[in-house]
Write a protein that holds these residues in place. Structure first.
Motif, PDB file in Angstrom:
ATOM      1  N   GLN A 137      42.384  57.560  56.563  1.00 25.20           N
ATOM      2  CA  GLN A 137      42.049  57.921  55.185  1.00 25.20           C
ATOM      3  C   GLN A 137      41.985  59.439  54.978  1.00 25.20           C
ATOM      4  O   GLN A 137      41.894  59.902  53.855  1.00 25.20           O
ATOM      5  CB  GLN A 137      40.696  57.305  54.792  1.00 25.20           C
ATOM      6  N   ASP A 138      42.026  60.197  56.063  1.00 29.08           N
ATOM      7  CA  ASP A 138      41.881  61.647  55.978  1.00 29.08           C
ATOM      8  C   ASP A 138      43.229  62.341  55.836  1.00 29.08           C
ATOM      9  O   ASP A 138      44.222  61.910  56.418  1.00 29.08           O
ATOM     10  CB  ASP A 138      41.175  62.196  57.219  1.00 29.08           C
ATOM     11  N   ILE A 139      43.214  63.431  55.089  1.00 26.02           N
ATOM     12  CA  ILE A 139      44.400  64.263  54.915  1.00 26.02           C
ATOM     13  C   ILE A 139      44.042  65.650  55.436  1.00 26.02           C
ATOM     14  O   ILE A 139      43.043  66.238  55.014  1.00 26.02           O
ATOM     15  CB  ILE A 139      44.828  64.336  53.438  1.00 26.02           C
ATOM     16  N   TYR A 140      44.865  66.175  56.340  1.00 26.67           N
ATOM     17  CA  TYR A 140      44.621  67.470  56.967  1.00 26.67           C
ATOM     18  C   TYR A 140      45.551  68.530  56.386  1.00 26.67           C
ATOM     19  O   TYR A 140      46.757  68.305  56.276  1.00 26.67           O
ATOM     20  CB  TYR A 140      44.853  67.381  58.480  1.00 26.67           C
ATOM     21  N   PHE A 141      44.954  69.671  56.043  1.00 24.59           N
ATOM     22  CA  PHE A 141      45.693  70.811  55.520  1.00 24.59           C
ATOM     23  C   PHE A 141      45.339  72.029  56.367  1.00 24.59           C
ATOM     24  O   PHE A 141      44.191  72.167  56.811  1.00 24.59           O
ATOM     25  CB  PHE A 141      45.273  71.132  54.072  1.00 24.59           C
ATOM     26  N   TYR A 142      46.296  72.912  56.573  1.00 19.40           N
ATOM     27  CA  TYR A 142      46.058  74.188  57.260  1.00 19.40           C
ATOM     28  C   TYR A 142      46.533  75.297  56.334  1.00 19.40           C
ATOM     29  O   TYR A 142      47.720  75.372  56.006  1.00 19.40           O
ATOM     30  CB  TYR A 142      46.795  74.222  58.610  1.00 19.40           C
ATOM     31  N   ILE A 143      45.588  76.130  55.927  1.00 18.29           N
ATOM     32  CA  ILE A 143      45.854  77.170  54.930  1.00 18.29           C
ATOM     33  C   ILE A 143      45.572  78.536  55.552  1.00 18.29           C
ATOM     34  O   ILE A 143      44.492  78.751  56.107  1.00 18.29           O
ATOM     35  CB  ILE A 143      44.996  76.968  53.675  1.00 18.29           C
ATOM     36  N   LYS A 144      46.539  79.422  55.441  1.00 18.47           N
ATOM     37  CA  LYS A 144      46.425  80.761  56.044  1.00 18.47           C
ATOM     38  C   LYS A 144      46.185  81.821  54.978  1.00 18.47           C
ATOM     39  O   LYS A 144      46.819  81.801  53.932  1.00 18.47           O
ATOM     40  CB  LYS A 144      47.715  81.084  56.809  1.00 18.47           C
ATOM     41  N   VAL A 145      45.300  82.753  55.302  1.00 15.78           N
ATOM     42  CA  VAL A 145      45.044  83.887  54.433  1.00 15.78           C
ATOM     43  C   VAL A 145      46.126  84.919  54.723  1.00 15.78           C
ATOM     44  O   VAL A 145      46.298  85.337  55.865  1.00 15.78           O
ATOM     45  CB  VAL A 145      43.641  84.495  54.693  1.00 15.78           C
ATOM     46  N   VAL A 146      46.883  85.293  53.700  1.00 20.53           N
ATOM     47  CA  VAL A 146      47.995  86.229  53.905  1.00 20.53           C
ATOM     48  C   VAL A 146      47.818  87.544  53.174  1.00 20.53           C
ATOM     49  O   VAL A 146      48.595  88.461  53.360  1.00 20.53           O
ATOM     50  CB  VAL A 146      49.346  85.590  53.494  1.00 20.53           C
ATOM     51  N   GLN A 147      46.816  87.648  52.330  1.00 21.96           N
ATOM     52  CA  GLN A 147      46.620  88.922  51.622  1.00 21.96           C
ATOM     53  C   GLN A 147      45.172  89.261  51.475  1.00 21.96           C
ATOM     54  O   GLN A 147      44.309  88.485  51.559  1.00 21.96           O
ATOM     55  CB  GLN A 147      47.279  88.910  50.269  1.00 21.96           C
TER      56      GLN A 147
END
Length: 59
Positions: free
Chosen positions: A49-59
């Protein structure tokens, strides 16, 4: 969205892992991240049921 608040406190090149269980987040999390200048590192991955996201800080 709490993820956006967390991203604002992070440094460039840091990556935030977001785990969501709402089906709507599959679309809304990537849209909001990119809209606010962050980079989605991979396609969202669904595990049970889980959705995994990986978000990078670029600025």
């Amino acid at each position: 969205m709490y993820a956006l608040d967390a991203l604002k406190t992070m440094k460039i090149r840091e990556v935030l892992q977001v785990i969501a269980d709402c089906p709507q987040s599959f679309r809304s999390v990537p849209e909001e991240a990119v809209k606010h200048g962050y980079k989605l590192l991979a396609e969202p991955k669904k595990v049970g049921q889980d959705i995994y996201f990986y978000i990078k800080v670029v600025q």
